[in-house]
Scaffold this active site. Sequence first.
Site, PDB file in Angstrom:
ATOM      1  N   ILE A  93       0.876  -1.169   0.000  1.00 14.89           N
ATOM      2  CA  ILE A  93       0.000   0.000   0.000  1.00 14.89           C
ATOM      3  C   ILE A  93       0.913   1.219   0.000  1.00 14.89           C
ATOM      4  O   ILE A  93       2.064   1.149   0.404  1.00 14.89           O
ATOM      5  CB  ILE A  93      -0.979   0.015   1.197  1.00 14.89           C
ATOM      6  CG1 ILE A  93      -0.238  -0.044   2.531  1.00 14.89           C
ATOM      7  CG2 ILE A  93      -1.992  -1.098   1.093  1.00 14.89           C
ATOM      8  CD1 ILE A  93      -1.164   0.026   3.748  1.00 14.89           C
ATOM      9  N   ASP A  94       0.402   2.334  -0.485  1.00 15.66           N
ATOM     10  CA  ASP A  94       1.221   3.533  -0.633  1.00 15.66           C
ATOM     11  C   ASP A  94       1.763   4.025   0.708  1.00 15.66           C
ATOM     12  O   ASP A  94       1.183   3.758   1.765  1.00 15.66           O
ATOM     13  CB  ASP A  94       0.408   4.662  -1.276  1.00 15.66           C
ATOM     14  CG  ASP A  94      -0.050   4.319  -2.676  1.00 15.66           C
ATOM     15  OD1 ASP A  94       0.643   3.525  -3.348  1.00 15.66           O
ATOM     16  OD2 ASP A  94      -1.106   4.838  -3.091  1.00 15.66           O
ATOM     17  N   ARG A  95       2.838   4.775   0.621  1.00 15.58           N
ATOM     18  CA  ARG A  95       3.467   5.335   1.824  1.00 15.58           C
ATOM     19  C   ARG A  95       2.455   6.105   2.668  1.00 15.58           C
ATOM     20  O   ARG A  95       2.406   5.946   3.889  1.00 15.58           O
ATOM     21  CB  ARG A  95       4.617   6.257   1.406  1.00 15.58           C
ATOM     22  CG  ARG A  95       5.271   6.989   2.561  1.00 15.58           C
ATOM     23  CD  ARG A  95       6.381   7.909   2.086  1.00 15.58           C
ATOM     24  NE  ARG A  95       7.044   8.581   3.186  1.00 15.58           N
ATOM     25  CZ  ARG A  95       8.105   9.358   3.061  1.00 15.58           C
ATOM     26  NH1 ARG A  95       8.620   9.578   1.863  1.00 15.58           N
ATOM     27  NH2 ARG A  95       8.657   9.926   4.115  1.00 15.58           N
TER      28      ARG A  95
END
Length: 307
Positions: free
Chosen positions: A137-139
């Site tokens: 998942i994105d930062r």
Amino acid sequence: MKPLTHNITVEDEGTRIDRWLSGKLASESRNRIQQLIKNGDIRVNGSQVKTSYKLRFNDQVLIHLPEPEPLNVSPEQIPLDIVFEDGSVIVVNKPRGMVVHPAPGHMSGTLVNALLGHCRDLSGINGILRPGIVHRIDRETSGLLMVAKTDQAHRSLAKQLKDKSTKRKYLAIVHGNLPHDEGIIDAPIGRSEKDRKKMAVTEKNSKHAVTHFKVLERFSNYTFVACRLETGRTHQIRVHMAYIGHPLAGDPKYGPRKTLPINGQALHAAELGFIHPVTRQQMLFCAALPDDMARLLEGLRNGRYSS
């Protein structure tokens, strides 16, 4: 690692070898498979072939997956919110702002560094920089991730992702007021032709992408929604919600700069479900909204962010 041998059946005749291998090696990316073919690690009838080679009936395909390189990412004692752990799988609730795996510019402080500080027995399928990482998942997205401790678990979880049998539910706050209570966004996603650092809904070099959404709560200029992923493309929810005119709050990459006060997009991976790779038991995990999103919702309910 012992080579694997497959004899091609009539059903698979005429299929490109890289496409066929994508079904056999669920944990490997298409690019990785093509590189293995080019390196000669995958051969047909003893000979090296091109990635475009079309299989023939009774072809013998020999698959030799190189041994994973030894890890050289530094373990770090970083606190982890572990939701579940056994000998095969770890489910972790990642905080917003944490990078999942090391990359140029982010070689420390990542989830992988923290996982290695917690335990050394992680799957080696994805190599040095991404041990155990089955999906990302994105930062600036918070929430649940499943991590494989063994190669067997990694292959099983990766296949479930490929087969779309996992459950992944996200909670998001988006700009505007959605006209429908629920819907399906079926639009292919690929690299943006205008900005290579962004993804976009495009027909060129894109992949099938489907997001289901349901309105949970409406405010004057924002909507609280639940999104369920049918596919898992890079930035999928961010791109799809922007595509229908309702970008995520806090996401200047795909939405307006004037937004709610949150450090990153208001997106949280709230539910994660899969079949345990060893026990075959159906597993379902939930993670409550992080404090920053909970505060935003409370402010929206009180009319604090009405403009």
